[in-house]
Design a protein around this motif. Structure first.
Motif, PDB file in Angstrom:
ATOM      1  N   VAL A  91      16.342   6.076  21.074  1.00  0.00           N
ATOM      2  CA  VAL A  91      17.000   4.764  20.977  1.00  0.00           C
ATOM      3  C   VAL A  91      18.048   4.613  22.075  1.00  0.00           C
ATOM      4  O   VAL A  91      18.201   3.546  22.662  1.00  0.00           O
ATOM      5  CB  VAL A  91      17.653   4.592  19.585  1.00  0.00           C
ATOM      6  CG1 VAL A  91      18.441   3.287  19.529  1.00  0.00           C
ATOM      7  CG2 VAL A  91      16.600   4.614  18.497  1.00  0.00           C
ATOM      8  N   ALA A  92      18.737   5.707  22.327  1.00  0.00           N
ATOM      9  CA  ALA A  92      19.855   5.635  23.272  1.00  0.00           C
ATOM     10  C   ALA A  92      19.417   5.178  24.660  1.00  0.00           C
ATOM     11  O   ALA A  92      20.204   4.581  25.397  1.00  0.00           O
ATOM     12  CB  ALA A  92      20.536   6.993  23.364  1.00  0.00           C
ATOM     13  N   GLY A  93      18.158   5.409  25.007  1.00  0.00           N
ATOM     14  CA  GLY A  93      17.699   5.025  26.335  1.00  0.00           C
ATOM     15  C   GLY A  93      17.145   3.612  26.415  1.00  0.00           C
ATOM     16  O   GLY A  93      16.662   3.189  27.457  1.00  0.00           O
ATOM     17  N   LEU A  94      17.224   2.889  25.289  1.00  0.00           N
ATOM     18  CA  LEU A  94      16.646   1.547  25.260  1.00  0.00           C
ATOM     19  C   LEU A  94      17.734   0.485  25.225  1.00  0.00           C
ATOM     20  O   LEU A  94      18.822   0.709  24.722  1.00  0.00           O
ATOM     21  CB  LEU A  94      15.760   1.386  24.013  1.00  0.00           C
ATOM     22  CG  LEU A  94      14.540   2.308  23.926  1.00  0.00           C
ATOM     23  CD1 LEU A  94      13.834   2.090  22.588  1.00  0.00           C
ATOM     24  CD2 LEU A  94      13.585   2.068  25.086  1.00  0.00           C
ATOM     25  N   GLN A  95      17.392  -0.650  25.776  1.00  0.00           N
ATOM     26  CA  GLN A  95      18.320  -1.779  25.616  1.00  0.00           C
ATOM     27  C   GLN A  95      17.549  -3.060  25.327  1.00  0.00           C
ATOM     28  O   GLN A  95      16.392  -3.226  25.710  1.00  0.00           O
ATOM     29  CB  GLN A  95      19.202  -1.945  26.849  1.00  0.00           C
ATOM     30  CG  GLN A  95      18.438  -2.327  28.099  1.00  0.00           C
ATOM     31  CD  GLN A  95      19.352  -2.990  29.121  1.00  0.00           C
ATOM     32  OE1 GLN A  95      20.529  -3.231  28.868  1.00  0.00           O
ATOM     33  NE2 GLN A  95      18.792  -3.290  30.283  1.00  0.00           N
ATOM     34  N   ALA A  96      18.246  -3.928  24.590  1.00  0.00           N
ATOM     35  CA  ALA A  96      17.645  -5.207  24.221  1.00  0.00           C
ATOM     36  C   ALA A  96      18.239  -6.308  25.082  1.00  0.00           C
ATOM     37  O   ALA A  96      19.460  -6.389  25.238  1.00  0.00           O
ATOM     38  CB  ALA A  96      17.924  -5.511  22.752  1.00  0.00           C
ATOM     39  N   LEU A  97      17.368  -7.128  25.661  1.00  0.00           N
ATOM     40  CA  LEU A  97      17.842  -8.250  26.476  1.00  0.00           C
ATOM     41  C   LEU A  97      16.776  -9.339  26.486  1.00  0.00           C
ATOM     42  O   LEU A  97      15.582  -9.043  26.693  1.00  0.00           O
ATOM     43  CB  LEU A  97      18.128  -7.769  27.901  1.00  0.00           C
ATOM     44  CG  LEU A  97      18.926  -8.738  28.781  1.00  0.00           C
ATOM     45  CD1 LEU A  97      20.335  -8.950  28.249  1.00  0.00           C
ATOM     46  CD2 LEU A  97      18.974  -8.235  30.216  1.00  0.00           C
ATOM     47  N   ASN A  98      17.188 -10.564  26.262  1.00  0.00           N
ATOM     48  CA  ASN A  98      16.268 -11.713  26.283  1.00  0.00           C
ATOM     49  C   ASN A  98      15.032 -11.508  25.408  1.00  0.00           C
ATOM     50  O   ASN A  98      13.924 -11.880  25.783  1.00  0.00           O
ATOM     51  CB  ASN A  98      15.837 -12.024  27.720  1.00  0.00           C
ATOM     52  CG  ASN A  98      17.007 -12.507  28.549  1.00  0.00           C
ATOM     53  OD1 ASN A  98      17.887 -13.191  28.024  1.00  0.00           O
ATOM     54  ND2 ASN A  98      17.041 -12.109  29.807  1.00  0.00           N
TER      55      ASN A  98
END
Lengths: 723, 155
Positions: free
Chosen positions: A157-164
């Protein structure tokens, strides 16, 4: 201000609802908050003039729906009546969901979704009360999506990001829609930390309102526009006199009218169902309804009732000892009294409902500010469980408090049951004007005494008003006893200049023979008209400038400092002048409503004997602003609605009938009356969003009356000024 | 007796009582809901549409008078996928609040601009006399001037 911080906030992780649906992806629901006693919440309202969030509290409720096309549908428990709440709430949700504005769609939550506001939409509380819960809900959902993506992508999870609306990391990505489509079991995480305001993308942006296109293109979004296959029209006979009790009807002639399906005669009302609107209304005119009335009322009778000193009085604010100062034999006490008339809501979409009663289920589509109470009333009348009654709220063609009780839903349902078809029924305009829940008339008495230095030593404000909160189905009778006074009637009636050593405000309750209730800003319009006109009168007696005179009586408390800031800014921005020049004059006034201070300067002239408001400068401090364009729009509308009331609007009682019964005769501001210049300046001296829709209605009346006094020397203590 | 007229560019026939208001034939028989009911007495303007290009309050206009005429409603104001200048200006100025009265105002404005392409404030005050309870008048005035500007700008 936001929700009551003393209450335990947060939501139960156990209660996330996950429900697979066909075609639209997955619905994510959630139950928010603890269930403190409504009694305590309402008592909190009395203290702070804020309504805490009254959202669903028991079972899981539907909030967000993720579509396969990667759109998030927000099921909103607050209704959109023009105040822009859909837009503001969409911005707040999109912020924590990490989606673009084009990816969120807001719809009115059907009662079947379970997401029913337990109180109402009104009181300028929608954004403020959902500020914390909605961000927590959205942030938790974003975290769920992140974790689901982590397992699907086999990434930490730590390597993921949420955008748009896309989760990505290490060169891989998934849309929210794809994540949801592939997921069958969800882990519900702790609510993550909310975003740092410095990183906001959406909050604070002047986006166009989300319903703009529909409203410009004429989309069928209002209660009046609702249809169902096989729909017919109902028309209810409504009384045209005050205090009328239904006593039966002769329906024989109506039954034979063209297009009539059935005349529905009940114990408490009579209506007719016909194939078309025109046929239903024509047949209604042939029903001979009988009414009993006890007394014939006139305007003079009502005015005689609304007098300080009559009815029950409650002291709502007390500091020091006003009596000791004002009752001294030698005291030169300054006294003035002010009056306001009966006001109509006059919203353009009449009240109405489309109801369809089937064997074990009722569907209702209507413009209402009170989904919960409407559902209760229909279920009770039809002998059904509340779950069997489905309310689908629509966009409101104006609210203003008029739809805080919608018993017309029950009547449409009864008529639908009688004919077994969907029935649409709504008020005529005459019925609206004669069966409104009016803004009550008021009488305000102010008494003050100045020190030799020209400071206020003591100030007393007495308010006589018809009921606003009392008698409303929104508040059970027992709560009225708890609160002890009508907080709607005295809204805006407290003394806000806390540097005065002795002050007191007293509310006098009068029960009028017709319904009076919530009208945008409640008592704020009339009470501020009185107090802020009187402040000008005192300033003149003290030989002081009205702006500095006001500032002299404020303390260094946080609320007073916020008020001082809007006062200073408004005077500076308008270039406030205390004397008339070139046939124009300025008037100043300020008020604080539900923690939002507002100051206004009105610039007026007389043209052919007619009062003209040329410019209004408005400084509002609602705290954090979610959408500055919509806040400005609310200020502009409130100012012109206030001008309408202060200049023109007035209902009269003639031989037991309320008049006028039509626009025009009920004179209101038109385009020609709107100031050509309205300058709105927003201050944000609080980190949370506060009230917006009503506070700017406070100062406008006194600002105009004070300007007229400077221009003409005539002090108006009664509105409408042109009436 | 049926009545035939052109609605938003297409011929239609309605069965409504020729003496009944055109508003209800449009809303219920032709199922176009953008034209609103507000007062039923031609006092508020929410039901404004165009009859042969002129603004008419359809709650008080009998169906029979529409025979052979060309009727335009808010749904037909923009044509061939091109947004009408009035609607474009209304979008740019973000005029609507509740939105209920706005189709009537836009239809009244479009009819005025057809007669007075560059209206003064006085022209606007005299011609646009519908009622908006949200009191969006401040932005309306700006939008009306903007619509005139868009209309008068060669594209």
């Amino acid at each position: 201000m936001s929700v009551n911080k003393e209450e335990k906030q947060g939501f139960s992780r156990r209660k996330f609802l996950l429900r697979a649906t066909i075609g639209t992806g997955v619905m994510l629901g959630i139950a928010y908050g603890s269930t403190p006693l409504i009694r305590r919440k309402i008592a909190g309202v009395a203290n702070s003039a804020e309504a805490p969030y009254q959202g669903p509290t028991d079972d899981p409720k539907l909030w967000f729906e993720v579509t396969a096309g990667n759109q998030i549908i927000m099921h909103c428990p607050k209704v959109e009546m023009g105040q822009g709440t859909f837009t503001g709430l969409a911005q707040i949700a999109a912020e924590e969901l990490e989606i673009g504005m084009e990816q969120i769609k807001v719809v009115h939550a059907s009662s079947a979704s379970g997401n029913i506001d337990q109180f109402a939409t009104g009181g300028s509380t929608s954004i403020a009360s959902l500020w914390v819960p909605l961000r927590q809900l959205a942030a938790t959902m974003r975290e769920m999506l992140l974790r689901a993506a982590a397992s699907q992508l086999n990434q930490p999870v730590a390597g993921l990001q949420a955008l748009n609306g896309v989760v990505s990391g290490n060169g891989k990505s998934l849309t929210y829609g794809a994540i949801v489509a592939a997921m069958t079991e969800w882990t519900v995480p702790e609510t993550p930390a909310l975003k740092d305001p410095a990183t906001y993308q959406h909050i604070g942006q002047p986006y166009p309102r989300v319903d703009l296109q529909d409203k410009v293109m004429g989309a069928p979004i209002f209660g009046m526009d609702a249809t169902l296959p096989g729909m017919v029209y109902g028309a209810v006979v409504r009384p045209h006199t005050i205090g009328a009790t239904f006593a039966g009807a002769d329906i024989s002639e109506a039954e034979g009218m063209p297009g009539v399906i059935k005349v529905v005669l009940e114990e408490d009302f009579v209506g007719v169902v016909a194939n078309s609107y025109v046929e239903a209304e024509n047949a209604k005119r042939k029903i001979k309804a009988r009414w009993t009335t006890e007394k014939v009322w006139q305007t003079a009778d009502i005015e005689a009732m609304i007098r300080v000193g009559q009815g029950k009085d409650v002291t709502i604010q007390k500091e020091g000892n006003t009596a000791a100062v004002l009752e001294q034999v030698s005291a030169s006490v300054i006294t003035a009294e002010y009056f306001s008339p009966i006001g109509a809501h006059a919203q353009i979409e009449p009240n109405g409902t489309l109801a369809y009663v089937e064997e074990d289920q009722v569907t209702l589509m209507l413009s209402t500010q009170v989904v919960k109470i409407t559902r209760q009333e229909v279920a009770e009348r039809l002998g059904l469980k509340e779950e069997q009654v489905i309310i689908q709220p629509t966009f409101l063609g104006g609210g203003f408090g008029r739809r805080l009780h919608t018993p017309n839903a029950m009547q449409a349902a009864v008529m639908s049951r009688a004919v077994g078809k969907p029935v649409k029924s709504f008020f005529t305009r005459k019925e609206e004007f004669q069966n409104d829940t009016f803004r009550p008339p008021t009488h305000n008495v102010l008494k003050g005494k100045l020190s030799p230095e020209g400071r206020i030593e003591a100030l007393e404000h007495h308010i006589s008003s018809g009921d606003v909160m009392y008698g409303s189905p929104l508040l059970p009778r027992i709560l009225q006893t708890v609160i002890g006074s009508d907080i709607g009637a005295w809204r805006g009636g407290m003394i806000q200049y806390h540097g005065i050593p002795n002050y007191r405000a007293v509310s006098w309750r009068v029960q009028l023979p017709f319904a009076t209730s919530w009208w945008r800003s409640l008592g704020l319009l009339a009470n501020t008209f009185a107090i802020e006109s009187f402040m000008d009168e005192l300033a003149e007696q003290a030989g002081k400038d009205p702006v500095s005179f006001r500032l002299e009586h404020l303390t260094d408390s946080p609320a007073d400092v916020r008020l001082a800031k809007v006062i200073q800014k408004a005077a500076e921005q308008a270039g406030y002048q205390n004397t008339a020049s070139n046939g124009r004059a300025m008037g100043f006034a300020a008020s604080t409503d539900a923690t939002t201070p507002c100051a206004q300067v009105a610039e007026v002239s007389l043209q052919d004997g007619k009062l003209k408001v040329h410019k209004v400068t408005c400084v509002l401090d609602p705290g954090l602003v979610i959408n500055p364009d919509q806040v400005r729009a609310q200020c502009e509308g409130a100012i012109i609605m206030g001008i309408s009331s202060i200049l023109y609007e007035k209902m009269e009682v003639e031989d037991n009938e309320l008049h006028p019964i039509i626009y025009g005769a009920y004179q209101m501001a038109l385009l020609k009356d709107a100031p050509k210049e309205i300058e709105v300046i927003l201050l944000e001296n609080d980190a949370t969003p506060g009230a917006v829709g009503e506070p700017p209605l406070g100062p406008i009346g006194a600002a105009i009356a004070n300007a007229v006094y400077r221009l003409t020397g005539k002090r108006h203590r009664r509105f409408p000024l042109e009436g | 007796m049926p009545t035939t007229f052109i609605l938003n560019g297409r011929p239609v026939t309605v069965q409504a009582d020729p003496n009944s208001p055109l508003l209800w034939a449009i809303r219920d028989e032709l199922n176009l809901k953008g034209t609103k009911f507000g007062c039923g007495k031609a006092a508020c303007g929410a039901c404004t549409l165009h009859v042969d290009g002129k603004a008419v309050r359809s709650c008080s206009y009998a169906v029979k008078f529409a025979e052979g005429k060309s009727i335009t409603t808010i749904e037909g104001l923009s044509q061939e996928g091109k947004i009408h200048p009035v609607q474009q200006a209304w979008m740019e100025e973000i005029v609507p609040q509740c939105g209920y009265c706005q189709p009537g105002f836009m239809m009244a404005t479009a009819a005025m601009l057809a007669e007075i392409p560059d209206p003064t404030d006085e022209d606007i005050d005299r011609n646009i006399v519908n009622v908006c309870r949200c009191a969006t008048y401040y932005r309306m005035r700006k939008a009306i001037h903007r619509a005139a500007e868009i209309s008068n700008t060669p594209s």
